[in-house]
Scaffold this active site. Structure first.
Site, PDB file in Angstrom:
ATOM      1  N   ARG A  40       0.824  -1.208   0.000  1.00 11.24           N
ATOM      2  CA  ARG A  40       0.000   0.000   0.000  1.00 11.24           C
ATOM      3  C   ARG A  40       0.859   1.258   0.000  1.00 11.24           C
ATOM      4  O   ARG A  40       0.504   2.270  -0.626  1.00 11.24           O
ATOM      5  CB  ARG A  40      -0.941  -0.012   1.202  1.00 11.24           C
ATOM      6  N   ALA A  41       1.993   1.231   0.680  1.00 14.19           N
ATOM      7  CA  ALA A  41       2.856   2.408   0.730  1.00 14.19           C
ATOM      8  C   ALA A  41       3.353   2.786  -0.654  1.00 14.19           C
ATOM      9  O   ALA A  41       3.415   3.976  -1.001  1.00 14.19           O
ATOM     10  CB  ALA A  41       4.037   2.152   1.663  1.00 14.19           C
TER      11      ALA A  41
END
Length: 682
Positions: free
Chosen positions: A276-277
């Site tokens: 997700r980062a």
């Protein structure tokens, strides 16, 4: 009337302003979490954003804010014909109160229409109101777990699913999630923390000129809000126009392979979990380029995106402060810049060579290796004696005095066995002890006390059914009166107040023992964080006892106080127990529904004050008389053991466990909870 967006006297306000604007440009960034001390204009800045959001077109009469250009085919108010003339209105900012109910968040069956008219009517909740707008949660770290779970589901799927009381509804719920929090009041669950795309830290400026300007603006706003808003109207209009232009430019922004390579390398170098980062950084860098009026993402965009998207994702445990090593970030970006398209990371990969700094506990200094450990309870050592600190040992005493040692670090934390309070409580939702809660399994029904929150449908129908003829029922609907309504009673888990009473006297002063004791308390603090407890810390040593930390939801604050706790002096056990009794008495007035669990960490010795043993016994019996659940963690070690901690547990009406028995993987016999203790007290 809106508050002007610019602020000047808050450190980090520029980052906050940028993070909010980037989400206005690209809501796909994923929202903003604003962390900071009280009084730093966190809420003011978020509320000011709503005035800058571009307006949206909605289908007239649709309660779910469908876009007329592409209406939701599954909209409960639909279907809507494509090309329907839209209604132009401002984007909404919907505030989710910390104490909101589940029904208020996701919506619920309209009970009155269902029972009186026999129809299934759905009443939308806050998630429907926030669609295509802003969902703002002030003090998001205090949000109840069941609401957090619903937010996580909606944020992940972009839709809200309601399956309850015979209602099955699905509607779109895509919103900009913005939360504010004061870290002193506790941290967020990791799952929700990761859902926020960006995070910023804010703090009040120490510059007098800037603080004067804030006071001046505040007073001017209070004197004439309309004139104050008009003063900033032109600047707000410019910002709004820039957001609109950036939104239009966003699809044209090119995220090249070089920038993607830098993003992936940065996330890998900082060891963030999951992917997700990477996605958030890519979206943020693209929004930054659009905001700057560019169609290419530059290295400076990637760097700024990392500073906003990665700090809160680098926390390895609940007590780690968010942060990012900017030197390491610059090195990574330089290594994977376009100037060197095929970098050679070396045999150990980026940052993995032999010069890599030692992690916590690693290397010669990580765990204090190489330092001679003093003997634990050496023969002839008095209770008030204190070992001299090892050369180079760090730590600072809170109150320097004779016989006091500097603080020592905590040992390695471990997973503890579950300690719980007996009986059935009614405290705040959590994960420790059994309680009647709003969430959990249904165990029965009762007449509602005040507002009905959870209808027990079967019990309500059963109460109303015998009276249908006398009430003249003629249609298909059930004739229901208020007296027929039944509230569902549910059993779940509550959070407790875990009060640690820690012996920091000379008998505990040997570094090896105190390190193990602090490791055990730190492990219990980790358990309290996971179970959503409040915690407090009382330490006794020398001639008295201190409240090192009043009861708070900030478990990491307790861990910080524990780390700096010095030792030395005699053992005023009675003073420690009496101080704990005072803390619980005051807390009982503040929060009467939250039940306490006292954890006394000691070897059981009592040497401070006149008749220390007898006085400690009388103090302990106060807790037994009041039925306070207690556990004594026996820290006595060595070949000769006096069993004093076990006697103290008996006086308290509690349970004694050793450090080894406290471990979840221990095979030693640990009493499952403290139910037996209350029975003995009774």
């Amino acid at each position: 009337m809106t508050t002007p967006f610019p602020f000047t006297a808050v450190v980090g306000q520029d980052d906050l302003r940028l993070a909010l604007l980037l989400n206005a440009v690209s809501p796909a960034v994923g929202g903003v979490l604003v962390r900071g001390e009280k009084g730093t204009a966190k809420s003011t800045a978020v509320r000011a954003l709503s005035a800058l959001m571009p307006q949206v077109d909605v289908v007239p009469g649709c309660r779910f804010s469908c876009d007329p250009a592409s209406p939701d085919p599954a909209c409960p108010d639909g279907p809507h014909a494509p090309g329907t003339a839209g209604l132009h209105r401002p984007a909404r900012m919907v505030e989710l109160p910390v104490g909101a109910s589940e029904d208020r968040l996701v919506g619920a069956l309209d009970i009155e229409r269902a029972l009186s008219e026999g129809v299934k009517a759905f009443e939308p909740g806050l998630l429907a109101d926030a669609h295509r707008g802003i969902l703002y949660v002030d003090e998001v770290n205090l949000l109840h777990d069941h609401l957090v779970d619903l937010l996580l589901d909606a944020a992940a799927m972009g839709a809200s699913y309601v399956e309850r009381e015979g209602v099955s509804v699905r509607h779109a719920a895509r919103f900009l999630l913005v939360g504010t929090m004061n870290p002193e009041e506790g941290e967020l669950r990791p799952q929700l923390l990761d859902r926020f795309g960006l995070t910023v830290e804010v703090a009040a400026s120490r510059d007098p000129d800037q603080r004067v300007e804030v006071v001046r603006r505040r007073l001017a706003h209070d004197d004439d809000p309309a004139a104050f808003a008009a003063r900033w109207a032109d600047e707000e209009a410019e910002v709004r126009a820039r957001i609109t232009a950036a939104r239009e430019l966003l699809p044209s922004v090119r995220l090249g392979d070089g920038a993607l390579r830098q993003i992936a390398a940065t996330c890998a170098a900082f060891e963030v979990d999951g992917m997700r980062a990477d996605i958030v950084m890519a979206r943020t860098a693209t929004a930054l380029a659009a905001w700057a009026g560019r169609t290419d993402v530059l290295a400076e965009d990637v760097r700024q995106a990392a500073l906003l998207a990665l700090p809160h994702r680098r926390r390895r445990n609940p007590f780690d402060a968010p942060g990012l090593d900017e030197d390491k970030l610059d090195e990574t970006l330089q290594e994977f810049s376009d100037d060197d398209p095929d970098p050679d990371p070396g045999p150990d990969g980026p940052g993995g060579g032999p010069d890599e700094p030692d992690g916590p506990g690693g290397g010669p200094d990580g765990g204090g290796g190489g330092r001679p450990e003093p003997a634990d309870d050496a023969p002839g050592q008095g209770d008030g004696a204190a070992d001299s600190p090892a050369p180079g040992e760090e730590g600072r005493p809170q109150r320097p005095g004779a016989g006091e040692q500097p603080a020592v670090g905590a040992g390695e934390p471990f997973r503890t066995k579950v300690l719980s309070v007996p009986g059935l409580g009614e405290g705040a939702a959590g994960r420790r002890s059994r309680a009647r809660t709003e969430q959990g399994r249904t165990t029965g029904a009762r007449r509602p006390r005040g507002t009905l929150t959870k209808l027990h449908l079967a019990a309500t129908v059963q109460a109303a059914a015998p009276h249908q003829r006398s009430r003249g029922r003629s249609g298909p609907g059930l004739v229901v009166r208020r007296d027929d309504l039944r509230q569902a009673t549910r059993e779940g888990r509550e959070g407790n107040l875990v009060l640690f009473v820690v012996d920091a006297s000379g008998s505990m002063a040997a570094r090896k023992r105190m390190g193990a004791v602090k490791g055990a308390v730190l492990s219990l603090l980790l358990d309290a964080y996971q179970r959503r407890d409040k915690v407090g810390l009382v330490a006794f040593r020398g001639s008295g006892a201190d409240v090192a930390l009043p009861p708070t939801s900030s478990v990491d604050a307790a861990a910080a106080r524990l780390e700096t706790l010095p030792t030395g002096g005699r053992t005023p056990l009675a003073a420690g127990l009496l101080r704990a009794h005072d803390v619980l008495r005051v807390e009982r007035l503040r929060d009467p529904a939250r039940r306490p669990l006292m954890v006394v960490v000691t070897d059981g010795r009592a040497t401070g004050g006149p008749e220390p043993v007898a006085l400690a016994g009388r103090a302990a019996r106060l807790f037994a008389a009041e039925g306070v659940a207690s556990v004594v963690v026996d820290c006595e070690s060595g070949p000769v053991r006096l069993g004093l901690a076990g006697r103290l547990a008996g006086e308290l009406g509690g349970t004694a466990v050793t450090l080894d028995e406290l471990r979840a993987d221990s095979i030693a016999g640990l009493v499952r909870d403290v139910q037996g203790t209350s029975r003995r007290a009774a």
